[in-house]
Design a protein around this motif. Structure first.
Motif, PDB file in Angstrom:
ATOM      1  N   ILE A 173       0.819  -1.216   0.000  1.00 26.77           N
ATOM      2  CA  ILE A 173       0.000   0.000   0.000  1.00 26.77           C
ATOM      3  C   ILE A 173       0.848   1.259   0.000  1.00 26.77           C
ATOM      4  N   GLY A 174       2.060   1.198   0.499  1.00 29.36           N
ATOM      5  CA  GLY A 174       2.851   2.425   0.554  1.00 29.36           C
ATOM      6  C   GLY A 174       2.426   3.302   1.712  1.00 29.36           C
ATOM      7  N   SER A 175       2.470   4.598   1.512  1.00 30.93           N
ATOM      8  CA  SER A 175       2.320   5.497   2.657  1.00 30.93           C
ATOM      9  C   SER A 175       0.898   5.552   3.192  1.00 30.93           C
ATOM     10  N   SER A 176      -0.100   5.051   2.474  1.00 33.53           N
ATOM     11  CA  SER A 176      -1.460   5.021   3.033  1.00 33.53           C
ATOM     12  C   SER A 176      -1.704   3.741   3.826  1.00 33.53           C
TER      13      SER A 176
ATOM     14  N   THR B 116       3.835  12.440   5.044  1.00 31.92           N
ATOM     15  CA  THR B 116       3.620  12.468   6.474  1.00 31.92           C
ATOM     16  C   THR B 116       4.705  13.306   7.118  1.00 31.92           C
ATOM     17  N   ALA B 117       4.344  13.944   8.187  1.00 35.31           N
ATOM     18  CA  ALA B 117       5.330  14.719   8.914  1.00 35.31           C
ATOM     19  C   ALA B 117       6.324  13.771   9.533  1.00 35.31           C
ATOM     20  N   THR B 118       7.582  14.025   9.337  1.00 38.68           N
ATOM     21  CA  THR B 118       8.545  13.157   9.972  1.00 38.68           C
ATOM     22  C   THR B 118       9.573  13.990  10.720  1.00 38.68           C
ATOM     23  N   GLY B 119       9.540  13.855  12.011  1.00 39.10           N
ATOM     24  CA  GLY B 119      10.573  14.466  12.805  1.00 39.10           C
ATOM     25  C   GLY B 119      11.504  13.410  13.348  1.00 39.10           C
ATOM     26  N   TRP B 120      11.343  12.179  12.831  1.00 40.22           N
ATOM     27  CA  TRP B 120      11.990  11.063  13.525  1.00 40.22           C
ATOM     28  C   TRP B 120      13.491  11.051  13.405  1.00 40.22           C
TER      29      TRP B 120
ATOM     30  N   ILE C 132       5.872   5.003  -7.936  1.00 38.71           N
ATOM     31  CA  ILE C 132       6.738   6.002  -7.334  1.00 38.71           C
ATOM     32  C   ILE C 132       7.202   5.567  -5.964  1.00 38.71           C
ATOM     33  N   GLY C 133       6.327   4.900  -5.236  1.00 38.86           N
ATOM     34  CA  GLY C 133       6.721   4.409  -3.924  1.00 38.86           C
ATOM     35  C   GLY C 133       6.585   5.491  -2.876  1.00 38.86           C
ATOM     36  N   PRO C 134       6.435   5.073  -1.634  1.00 43.70           N
ATOM     37  CA  PRO C 134       6.149   6.032  -0.567  1.00 43.70           C
ATOM     38  C   PRO C 134       7.339   6.914  -0.229  1.00 43.70           C
ATOM     39  N   ARG C 135       8.523   6.383  -0.305  1.00 46.55           N
ATOM     40  CA  ARG C 135       9.685   7.182   0.064  1.00 46.55           C
ATOM     41  C   ARG C 135      10.378   7.740  -1.165  1.00 46.55           C
ATOM     42  N   GLY C 136      10.044   7.190  -2.321  1.00 47.67           N
ATOM     43  CA  GLY C 136      10.785   7.523  -3.528  1.00 47.67           C
ATOM     44  C   GLY C 136      10.667   8.988  -3.869  1.00 47.67           C
TER      45      GLY C 136
END
Lengths: 493, 299, 394
Positions: free
Chosen positions: A120-123, A245-249, B257-261
């Protein structure tokens, strides 16, 4: 509260994420080491002959009996689960998806179980929660935060893996990670893939050309940084941003790292469980230490506000200036998975990167320098597999993923760290970054799990991130106010 | 304005009402030019970038490519080749059409009937029902996903095209009813009175008079609904999933594209490819607007 | 297609058109039966394959049929068949339902007919809205008063009075007023200006284009505008390239508070102006020539005509557009989420709601935030209704 001791963020004593780390190669199954060097050729060679000729040793499959009931059944000659389907939802796309596909290929062929992978990736988190709550969950799913696993468990959505897998076996094979999602006699997920975070990436040849040496201690790191600034460049690449997504990690990782290297691991445990607050002097000291380094004039190109603006994906690009001969920044603290996927040429063109990773390659990896003599903790993280459906073929697949061989195909193709202690060290031997990670983990006095992933998500992925971003935007001048704000956001109970 | 249901008199046809000399006024031309430029500049950047060498995209500004248009290695078609050559793009395109066209036409039809009833047919509870319908505009999509999926899991609609049509239809209905009501309620009253004297039923009045007159509003809503569905990622991910046989263009593109790409070169090319169809729809419906205007000026 | 057909009928003689033939009823019933089969094909995961395989069996190409059933063969054509079925069911089916039901009802006595017909018109809409929006909305309101165990609590609401939440509410109010006013004002201006030029459609396309771009695309576009590199590096972001050309230090437009608020709002205005333009332009064109000519004869200037005649006449459309954009703005999510994730004091209600729900597992907080949106829109709807009533009274 009562469960906390079992979910400790830090395991004191020299337990290691990657196993086999301390064990010499010879002590484990020799067959895999010998023929496993070229798993793909071995596999195709087997396929061209009669199917029965393919011995388990040549494929990425565990040897029967594995100690797991359904898996043994599934691998039987009669293929009892042939034609059945198992669905699994993951966040992995790109290289990680390829790696996972390589890991489960032989399992599918041997058992006849078809694994449907939904990448799914980022979702991923959104779709997963919707599917689970909506009553159409996948059979299994990967997830990065142990807190999310426990949240699903609390809602009664998960199958207890201790119900069909031997808890003692799981505990002995996943000594550092199984506790993260254990509650009493219940084990809510199987640790999947581990990461070591206590490492710094740097341009090897430029270091040699300038006569820089790899710093072993914090003081050497500061001295080197000063030298780099004096030479007209910027020592660190740091990002706390990225689209989607916000990433402060990346910044929170810095603080967590310093804490593990300056204080007793118990401090991290207390911090995660809110026994001590963010305003505690020990935590504040860690913030100050990080701030004194990253926010110093010239240490990061553009200063603190640039850190917030920097995109995780592109932040290291200046290191490749002049084909890494004239880096615009020299050191990035980032986990194992970063390269080569995020090297500028591979990121934009796909295919293989022309830059090599290695002690005498283009980009090298150094362990994060030590700060105190006493505390030499390292930071790691691990993904988990949750099980939502209790069917024999799902059990078999879950059990397969818990075996060392469950990740073998991935380790040997794309490269990944297994949290399973039975994984033989030689599987990593050919892979520079994995062996460095291995070495970092084995050299540590304690392994601390990513602290922000263990805090309540409203803090760990919420106010901690917004707070540290605010802090960086102000170049660390508002530490007290930020820490107070984060403490106030800690949920009741 | 006559009560005739066919106000097609060519004499009143016009497309603009301003005095002709103003067309040539310089400040007007200039301001139009500035507006068009401002609105296009960001998109132009995207367009130029989609043809640039991926290595250069984050090194120099896109305008740099125009100033050095003839520098070797500046331009490439490979971004588009990569996107089009991606797995399953053909099927994804077809899936997008299967999802989008019914998801546009169904809500328009249902909303047109409902808006007409709300606007012109008196019945008990009309006001309150209409208020509720329009207030539903504000229900955040994210809150509705889980309850709906619960229903779908029971009705085996999960992962089907029918399921996603109904979802998009329902999510689009409040806006559609709202827009169409506003338009239809402004139609002149005498149209309906004369029609009802002729003995036509409400259904016949709707088909013969209201629909043809509403084409501009129908067209306007069609564009927005089409765009929303065509570009939607979340609803498709939740109700259709990512299976190769059902995945739509945004899902396919996103997977590539991918999530981090940070594959901005693929993103830019992909964004342009997905734009082509909606722009075509807009151009086609432009004509519908004109026809709607020909059909009679309202009020 | 359906629309074109209906428009065409407009030209037929009145008398003939008003008598509804019984054949319409029969035809729509047959059509509906076919559509029902179509739905079955669509709900089945292998519908397209099964149809094509059945067809191959009929014409004696058994091998092709088997290949298809095994997941090989002409899968693309199977998909194409499914697409045709889908279009028939989706586009034609709903028209058949209305036509069929209305034709039946028209046979009723006049009085009964007039009572039943409006409900037939609104029934499909109410049914869908009830299931897809009312049911979840009611559940949301209830959940905002429940804790994780389902017991009654007000905690979800009291938490909204704490610092970060107040900041979020403030941002939403700013968004609501600035972007709504900006989009509607600019949309009106553009619609009026473009109405006077020769190549109107072309100019409109420029302003409309942003609407056609997917969110992914829009995000990339504006990243290229707002991108910021360290001072020592060349700026590839348009805004910083211009800004630094005047000797200024580059600014992180998207991540520096408070500049990030207007920076993100501009994206929304850029997107929504096209929407306002399309609707308002249609309204302006709806103003009758006679009215304008009369005003001109009275000696009104163009400006007076615009503000004194056109704007009052299209007031209804302006209110519609304002309401629509205001509601879209209240729910604003994508832009903030993808530009900065709401990390730099720029979060809004929908972003926080999303986080509470999918990341923080605080469904109660999410429900309370959603309920706030719902309540916030009621005054807007009330104003709208008053406007409708006034129009109806006219």
């Amino acid at each position: 509260m009562a469960n906390l001791p079992r979910r400790m963020a830090v395991l004191s004593a020299a337990l290691v994420v990657i196993a086999g780390a301390c064990t010499p190669a010879a002590s484990t199954a020799p067959s895999t080491g010998a023929t496993g060097a070229a798993p793909t050729t071995a596999a195709t060679g087997g396929a061209s002959q009669a199917p029965e000729a393919t011995a388990a040793a040549e494929l990425n499959l565990p040897k029967v009996p594995t100690g797991y009931t359904e898996l043994d059944k599934a691998l039987g000659a009669d293929k009892p689960y042939n034609g059945l389907k198992v669905s699994i939802q993951t966040q992995w796309t790109g290289g990680e998806a390829d790696g996972f596909a390589a890991a489960i290929k032989d399992f599918q062929a041997a058992t006849g179980i078809a694994v449907q992978v939904d990448s799914i990736g980022s979702s991923h988190e959104t779709v997963l929660k919707t599917r689970v709550e909506g009553g159409s969950p996948p059979d299994m799913s990967q997830i990065a935060q142990p807190t999310a696993v426990l949240a699903y468990a609390k809602e009664g959505k998960l199958i207890d893996v201790a119900g069909f897998m031997d808890p003692a076996k799981l505990n002995s094979e996943f000594p550092t990670t199984i506790g993260l999602t254990t509650e009493g006699s219940h084990i809510w997920s199987i640790p999947t893939k581990a990461d070591v975070k206590s490492m710094i990436w740097y341009p090897v040849k430029a270091f040699a050309a300038k006569g820089y040496t790899v710093p072993k201690t914090w003081d050497e790191l500061v001295t080197l940084a000063d030298k780099i600034v004096a030479d007209g460049s910027h020592p660190f690449c740091v990002s706390a941003g990225g689209p989607g997504t916000a990433t402060g990690w990346e910044l929170t990782d810095w603080v967590e790292e310093v804490l593990l290297k300056t204080e007793d691991p118990q401090v991290t445990n207390d911090w995660v469980s809110h026994k001590i607050t963010f305003q505690d002097p020990k935590i504040k000291a860690a913030f100050d230490k990080v701030g004194s380094l990253l926010f110093k004039q010239g240490y990061v190109d553009g200063g603190g506000s640039q850190i917030v603006n920097n995109d995780l994906k592109t932040v290291m690009d200046p290191m490749f200036d002049g084909d890494t001969s004239t880096p615009g920044c020299w050191m990035q603290k980032i986990p194992v998975w970063y390269g080569p996927d995020f090297f500028p040429d591979k990121r934009t063109n796909g295919g293989d990167s022309k830059y090599t990773i290695g002690a005498d390659g283009d980009i090298g990896i150094m362990p994060f320098p030590t700060i105190s003599d006493q505390f030499k903790g390292a930071e790691g993280s691990a993904d988990s597999f949750m099980v939502f459906a209790d069917r024999p073929e799902v059990r078999a697949f879950a059990e397969f993923l818990a075996t060392p061989e469950g990740l073998e195909g991935w380790i040997k193709s794309v490269g990944v760290l297994s949290p399973n202690a039975k994984v033989p060290a030689e599987w990593y031997a050919n892979n520079y970054k994995l062996s460095v990670a291995n070495q970092i983990a084995s050299g540590a006095t304690a392994i601390g799990f990513d602290a922000s992933d263990l805090m309540p998500p409203a803090v760990g992925q919420g106010s901690f991130w917004t707070g540290i971003s605010d802090w960086a935007n102000n170049n660390g001048s508002n530490t007290d106010a930020v820490l107070k704000q984060i403490d106030e956001s800690w949920p009741a109970q | 304005m006559t009560a005739d249901a066919k106000p097609m008199a060519a004499a009143r046809v016009r497309t603009r009402f301003w005095r002709a000399p103003l067309l040539n006024s310089l400040p007007l031309r200039l301001s139009v030019l500035v507006i068009c430029l401002l609105w296009t500049l960001p998109t132009a950047g995207l367009f130029v970038t989609s043809f640039r060498n991926p290595q250069l995209i984050t090194k120099t500004g896109w305008w740099d490519a125009i100033f050095n248009a003839f520098a070797p290695g500046q331009w490439t078609l490979s971004n588009y080749q990569n996107v089009l050559g991606g797995d399953n793009m053909g099927t994804a395109f077809l899936n997008s059409l299967i999802v989008t066209i019914p998801s546009t036409v169904i809500p328009i039809t249902i909303a047109a009937f409902a808006a007409y009833a709300f606007a012109w047919i008196p019945f008990r509870g009309r006001g309150i029902i209409f208020t509720i319908v329009v207030a539903l505009l504000v229900v955040p999509l994210q809150m509705a996903l889980i309850p709906i999926l619960k229903i779908y899991s029971g009705a085996s609609l999960y992962g089907t095209f029918v399921g996603i049509w109904l979802a998009h239809t329902a999510f689009g209905l409040p806006l559609a009813i709202f827009l169409l009501y506003n338009f239809m309620s402004q139609l002149p009253r005498d149209l309906f009175e004369s029609s009802s004297i002729d003995g036509a039923s409400a259904f016949q009045t709707f088909i013969r008079i209201v629909l043809p007159l509403s084409i501009p509003a129908l067209g306007a809503f069609a564009i927005f609904q089409f765009l929303w569905v065509w570009n939607d990622l979340l609803v498709a991910l939740v109700f259709l999933g990512v299976g190769k046989d059902v995945q739509v263009m945004p899902t396919a593109l996103y997977n590539m594209i991918g999530p981090r790409g940070g594959a901005w070169h693929l993103l830019t090319a992909g964004a342009f490819l997905t734009m082509i169809v909606p722009l075509g729809v807009f151009l086609a419906l432009q004509r519908a607007f004109v026809r709607g205007i020909l059909a009679g000026s309202v009020k | 297609m359906a629309l074109a057909g209906v428009g065409g009928q407009d030209r037929k003689p009145k008398a003939a058109a008003y008598g509804t033939s019984p054949w319409v009823l029969v035809a729509s019933l047959i059509g509906l039966v076919i559509a029902a089969f179509g739905v079955m094909a669509l709900v089945d995961k292998h519908g397209g394959v099964n149809i094509l395989a059945w067809f191959y069996d009929q014409i004696g190409r058994a091998t092709d049929a088997t290949a298809l059933r095994n997941g090989g063969g002409d899968q693309f054509y199977a998909k194409l068949i499914l697409a045709v079925v889908a279009l028939y069911v989706g586009v034609g089916g709903v028209w058949l339902v209305f036509t069929g039901a209305s034709t039946i009802v028209e046979r009723f006595p006049a009085k009964l007919r007039d009572t039943v017909l409006p409900w037939i018109f609104i029934a499909p809409a109410l049914l869908l809205l009830g299931i897809y929006l009312v049911y979840p909305a009611v559940g949301t309101v209830i959940r905002s008063f429940q804790d994780k165990q389902g017991a009654f609590t007000l905690d979800n609401w009291t938490v909204l009075t704490t610092g970060p939440f107040l900041e979020i509410l403030r941002n939403n109010v700013l968004w609501l007023f600035i972007t709504t006013a900006g989009s509607v004002g600019l949309g009106l201006l553009v619609a009026a200006l473009f109405d006077r030029i020769r190549r109107e459609s072309l100019a409109k396309i420029f302003v409309f284009t942003p609407l056609a771009i997917s969110l992914v695309g829009a995000t990339v576009i504006w990243k290229f505008v707002y991108a910021q590199q360290p001072p020592s590096q060349p700026q590839f972001g348009l805004l910083n390239a211009i800004w630094t050309a005047f000797g200024n230090k580059p600014i992180a437009w998207a991540t520096t508070f408070p500049i990030n608020l207007p920076a993100e709002m501009i994206i929304m205005i850029w997107l929504q102006t096209g929407f306002a333009m399309v609707v308002l332009s249609a309204a302006i064109k709806g103003v009758s020539v006679e009215v304008l000519e009369a005003a001109r004869l009275d000696g009104a200037s163009e400006r007076q005509i615009f503000f004194g005649v056109i704007i009052p006449l299209i007031r209804g459309s302006i209110i519609t557009v304002t309401t629509t954009i205001a509601i879209a703005t209240l729910k604003i999510f994508d832009i903030v989420w993808s530009m900065s994730g709401g990390i730099n004091h720029d979060s809004v209600v929908a972003v926080r709601m999303f986080q509470e729900m999918f990341q923080f597992f605080n469904d109660g907080h999410a429900a309370a935030l959603a309920t706030i949106l719902f309540v916030a829109v009621l005054p807007v709807m009330f104003l709208n209704l008053r406007n409708f009533r006034r129009q109806a009274a006219m």
